[in-house]
Design a protein around this motif. Sequence first.
Motif, mmCIF file in Angstrom:
data_model
loop_
_atom_site.group_PDB
_atom_site.id
_atom_site.type_symbol
_atom_site.label_atom_id
_atom_site.label_comp_id
_atom_site.label_asym_id
_atom_site.label_seq_id
_atom_site.Cartn_x
_atom_site.Cartn_y
_atom_site.Cartn_z
ATOM 1 N N ARG A 76 14.592 7.752 -9.852
ATOM 2 C CA ARG A 76 13.996 8.686 -8.908
ATOM 3 C C ARG A 76 13.295 9.843 -9.622
ATOM 4 N NH1 ARG A 76 14.340 9.116 -4.083
ATOM 5 N NH2 ARG A 76 13.660 10.987 -2.959
ATOM 6 N N ARG A 77 13.942 10.329 -10.677
ATOM 7 C CA ARG A 77 13.318 11.455 -11.395
ATOM 8 C C ARG A 77 12.011 11.044 -12.064
ATOM 9 N NH1 ARG A 77 17.050 13.694 -15.557
ATOM 10 N NH2 ARG A 77 17.885 11.620 -15.163
ATOM 11 N N ARG A 78 12.032 9.845 -12.671
ATOM 12 C CA ARG A 78 10.800 9.301 -13.260
ATOM 13 C C ARG A 78 9.711 9.252 -12.186
ATOM 14 N NH1 ARG A 78 11.953 3.485 -15.979
ATOM 15 N NH2 ARG A 78 9.726 2.997 -15.988
ATOM 16 N N PHE A 79 10.089 8.761 -11.026
ATOM 17 C CA PHE A 79 9.179 8.613 -9.902
ATOM 18 C C PHE A 79 8.634 9.973 -9.473
ATOM 19 C CE2 PHE A 79 7.960 8.028 -5.530
ATOM 20 C CZ PHE A 79 7.570 6.718 -5.404
ATOM 21 N N MET A 80 9.525 10.933 -9.365
ATOM 22 C CA MET A 80 9.113 12.258 -8.884
ATOM 23 C C MET A 80 8.178 12.951 -9.882
ATOM 24 S SD MET A 80 9.920 12.583 -5.923
ATOM 25 C CE MET A 80 10.935 11.720 -4.734
ATOM 26 N N ARG A 81 8.349 12.595 -11.138
ATOM 27 C CA ARG A 81 7.419 13.156 -12.131
ATOM 28 C C ARG A 81 6.007 12.650 -11.859
ATOM 29 N NH1 ARG A 81 11.115 13.634 -16.079
ATOM 30 N NH2 ARG A 81 11.155 11.400 -16.461
ATOM 31 N N GLU A 114 0.824 -1.216 0.000
ATOM 32 C CA GLU A 114 0.000 0.000 0.000
ATOM 33 C C GLU A 114 0.859 1.267 0.000
ATOM 34 O OE1 GLU A 114 -3.203 1.041 -0.139
ATOM 35 O OE2 GLU A 114 -3.619 -0.998 -0.819
ATOM 36 N N THR A 115 1.813 1.304 0.913
ATOM 37 C CA THR A 115 2.792 2.397 0.888
ATOM 38 C C THR A 115 4.143 1.781 0.565
ATOM 39 O OG1 THR A 115 3.416 2.218 3.212
ATOM 40 C CG2 THR A 115 1.507 3.591 2.701
ATOM 41 N N PHE A 116 4.951 2.539 -0.171
ATOM 42 C CA PHE A 116 6.189 1.955 -0.698
ATOM 43 C C PHE A 116 7.236 3.037 -0.890
ATOM 44 C CE2 PHE A 116 3.036 2.952 -3.846
ATOM 45 C CZ PHE A 116 3.713 3.785 -4.717
ATOM 46 N N THR A 117 8.464 2.607 -0.959
ATOM 47 C CA THR A 117 9.574 3.537 -1.180
ATOM 48 C C THR A 117 9.910 3.573 -2.665
ATOM 49 O OG1 THR A 117 11.268 1.837 -0.965
ATOM 50 C CG2 THR A 117 10.519 2.893 1.063
ATOM 51 N N VAL A 118 10.728 4.542 -3.030
ATOM 52 C CA VAL A 118 11.179 4.616 -4.420
ATOM 53 C C VAL A 118 11.884 3.322 -4.813
ATOM 54 C CG1 VAL A 118 12.611 5.887 -6.065
ATOM 55 C CG2 VAL A 118 11.446 7.122 -4.233
ATOM 56 N N ALA A 119 12.693 2.814 -3.924
ATOM 57 C CA ALA A 119 13.470 1.598 -4.241
ATOM 58 C C ALA A 119 12.561 0.397 -4.435
ATOM 59 C CB ALA A 119 14.475 1.322 -3.132
ATOM 60 N N GLU A 120 11.471 0.330 -3.677
ATOM 61 C CA GLU A 120 10.574 -0.810 -3.822
ATOM 62 C C GLU A 120 9.894 -0.800 -5.190
ATOM 63 O OE1 GLU A 120 9.425 -1.638 0.869
ATOM 64 O OE2 GLU A 120 8.245 -0.228 -0.296
ATOM 65 N N LEU A 121 9.480 0.364 -5.633
ATOM 66 C CA LEU A 121 8.867 0.426 -6.959
ATOM 67 C C LEU A 121 9.920 0.167 -8.038
ATOM 68 C CD1 LEU A 121 6.142 0.901 -8.354
ATOM 69 C CD2 LEU A 121 6.865 3.241 -8.767
ATOM 70 N N ARG A 122 11.113 0.671 -7.794
ATOM 71 C CA ARG A 122 12.189 0.439 -8.766
ATOM 72 C C ARG A 122 12.450 -1.055 -8.912
ATOM 73 N NH1 ARG A 122 17.672 0.572 -7.527
ATOM 74 N NH2 ARG A 122 17.269 1.880 -5.705
ATOM 75 N N ALA A 123 12.391 -1.771 -7.808
ATOM 76 C CA ALA A 123 12.628 -3.218 -7.854
ATOM 77 C C ALA A 123 11.619 -3.904 -8.771
ATOM 78 C CB ALA A 123 12.555 -3.807 -6.450
ATOM 79 N N GLU A 168 11.581 -5.697 -16.186
ATOM 80 C CA GLU A 168 12.327 -5.326 -17.387
ATOM 81 C C GLU A 168 13.614 -6.115 -17.499
ATOM 82 O OE1 GLU A 168 12.818 -1.109 -17.603
ATOM 83 O OE2 GLU A 168 10.675 -0.694 -17.442
ATOM 84 N N GLY A 169 13.960 -6.821 -16.454
ATOM 85 C CA GLY A 169 15.149 -7.656 -16.504
ATOM 86 C C GLY A 169 16.430 -6.872 -16.637
ATOM 87 N N ALA A 170 16.479 -5.698 -16.039
ATOM 88 C CA ALA A 170 17.698 -4.879 -16.137
ATOM 89 C C ALA A 170 17.796 -3.984 -14.908
ATOM 90 C CB ALA A 170 17.657 -4.029 -17.407
ATOM 91 N N ARG A 171 19.004 -3.680 -14.503
ATOM 92 C CA ARG A 171 19.189 -2.755 -13.397
ATOM 93 C C ARG A 171 18.891 -1.342 -13.881
ATOM 94 N NH1 ARG A 171 20.008 -5.399 -9.568
ATOM 95 N NH2 ARG A 171 19.977 -3.754 -8.000
ATOM 96 N N LEU A 172 18.269 -0.579 -13.022
ATOM 97 C CA LEU A 172 17.949 0.800 -13.378
ATOM 98 C C LEU A 172 18.741 1.733 -12.461
ATOM 99 C CD1 LEU A 172 14.103 0.411 -13.815
ATOM 100 C CD2 LEU A 172 15.857 0.494 -15.577
ATOM 101 N N ASP A 173 19.202 2.815 -13.030
ATOM 102 C CA ASP A 173 19.978 3.784 -12.248
ATOM 103 C C ASP A 173 19.075 4.406 -11.186
ATOM 104 O OD1 ASP A 173 22.555 5.715 -12.367
ATOM 105 O OD2 ASP A 173 20.729 6.853 -11.922
ATOM 106 N N PRO A 174 19.487 4.321 -9.901
ATOM 107 C CA PRO A 174 18.632 4.839 -8.831
ATOM 108 C C PRO A 174 18.298 6.324 -9.006
ATOM 109 C CG PRO A 174 20.400 3.496 -7.922
ATOM 110 C CD PRO A 174 20.695 3.668 -9.378
#
Lengths: 233, 233
Positions: free
Chosen positions: A197-202, A172-181, A187-193
């Motif tokens: 974060r910027r995508r998330f903040m948008r 229900e509530t989550f951190t940026v890192a949890e959504l990134r995971a 997508e099967g690839a590491r994403l730059d934190p």
Amino acid sequence: MDEPGHIRRYPRPAVAVDLTIFTLRDADLQLLLIKRKRPPFEGCWALPGGFVRVSDEQDQGEDLDQAAERELAEETGLPTGAVFLEQVRAFGQAGRDPRLRVISVAYMALVRPELAPVVCAGGDAADARWFSTAHLEQQPLAFDHHQIINAATEHLRRAIRTTDLAFELVPETFTVAELRAVYEVLEGARLDPGNFRRRFMRMVDDGVLQESPGKRATGSRKARLYRFKPRQT
Amino acid sequence: MDEPGHIRRYPRPAVAVDLTIFTLRDADLQLLLIKRKRPPFEGCWALPGGFVRVSDEQDQGEDLDQAAERELAEETGLPTGAVFLEQVRAFGQAGRDPRLRVISVAYMALVRPELAPVVCAGGDAADARWFSTAHLEQQPLAFDHHQIINAATEHLRRAIRTTDLAFELVPETFTVAELRAVYEVLEGARLDPGNFRRRFMRMVDDGVLQESPGKRATGSRKARLYRFKPRQT
DNA sequence: ATAATAGTGTCTATTAGACAATATCCT
DNA sequence: AGGATATTGTCTAATAGACACTATTAT
């Protein structure tokens, strides 16, 4: 959609729903399978599912979606509505069930990680277990369930790329890192934190997400929590 | 997917395929409908389609995809393979056919504009006609065909945005403007010719498209022709 | 000649991605 | 203190979109 009145005498197929129930655990996309306790494929792992209850009488029985909801509740024990559920497509290859002609409508369900541990075996399954999708190719499965799983996984990946569906695989509530995971696994690839974060903040700026009180440590440092805004565009 | 051996005695639904056959004519997305000549909905316009031929015997009958191909050939008279065909999803609302329980698997077909005029009425249709999708809301249709058409149109729009499918709605060789028209109709917006051209040229650079000899005038000035590269990524 | 479309060029804003630097927190 | 993650910042390349301009052809 055309037929004479005597269509009732034409042979009909059995129609089933099969569920691909996904969750995210241990940074891994996992799928719920049950061990069959009846032939054919007795003792083999398979997708949960069952036949759609139908009738030609006034009450024609349950809808496909209702059948999927029912099976989901039976197999997971989770309350209806706690789990995202969506049709993938129908599979109707002749001979996919050796006994009789069965057309199966595949559904995809997404279980939030907090709920995954409480999922338990239903009535007509000897056992139920989460399997990592990464090593599923080696696992022998009943019927054409490998094919259904591949189609459902592809469906999920596409949905993650093009819709808000990632939110269904996070608490229900989550951190940026949890959504990134979620995105990293799907997508099967590491994403730059930083970039993620910027995508998330948008999304926060756009009002899709909003900050939620409290902090949580996924790693070594506490991170802010977020949640989804009410709903709907 | 579980049942005892006596499942054969459980009631089964009839299973049909319904076809949403699209083409692009007069800068307009059009759909093929047939006039029903039997009840229910006699005289009403409806999607072409028919029941899937199945059996429980050794030969379990035709696949869903085969049934769709067969209906497509019967209804359009076009050779198999000349038309793109893909499943959309299954529709299984109880009561969608008043007579008996029918589950319908919807397919989407894309007919290239050169072939659209040769499409003619098949055996079990009193009449067949292309309808503009723009004004279809007002048109009364049989069963839940409005719902199927909406889902198929949405499916098509998504596919146009995310895949190469636009190429199926254009002649073998085509101009930049012809491909642009596909996107303009499907996205429902005018696109800047200059900007679209750059998008197009990127596809040429990427080897998706290649120049083809000759020129053709869509408007007032002759334009270069292009075609698709061999196939597959 | 004129109108209409084909085709080219320019400019700006947005976004993705690589990557560096600082802040915070657990052990 | 040290290590790991959170968070912020900078820079570059790719892309979309607005818009002006030239080229070609049917009438």
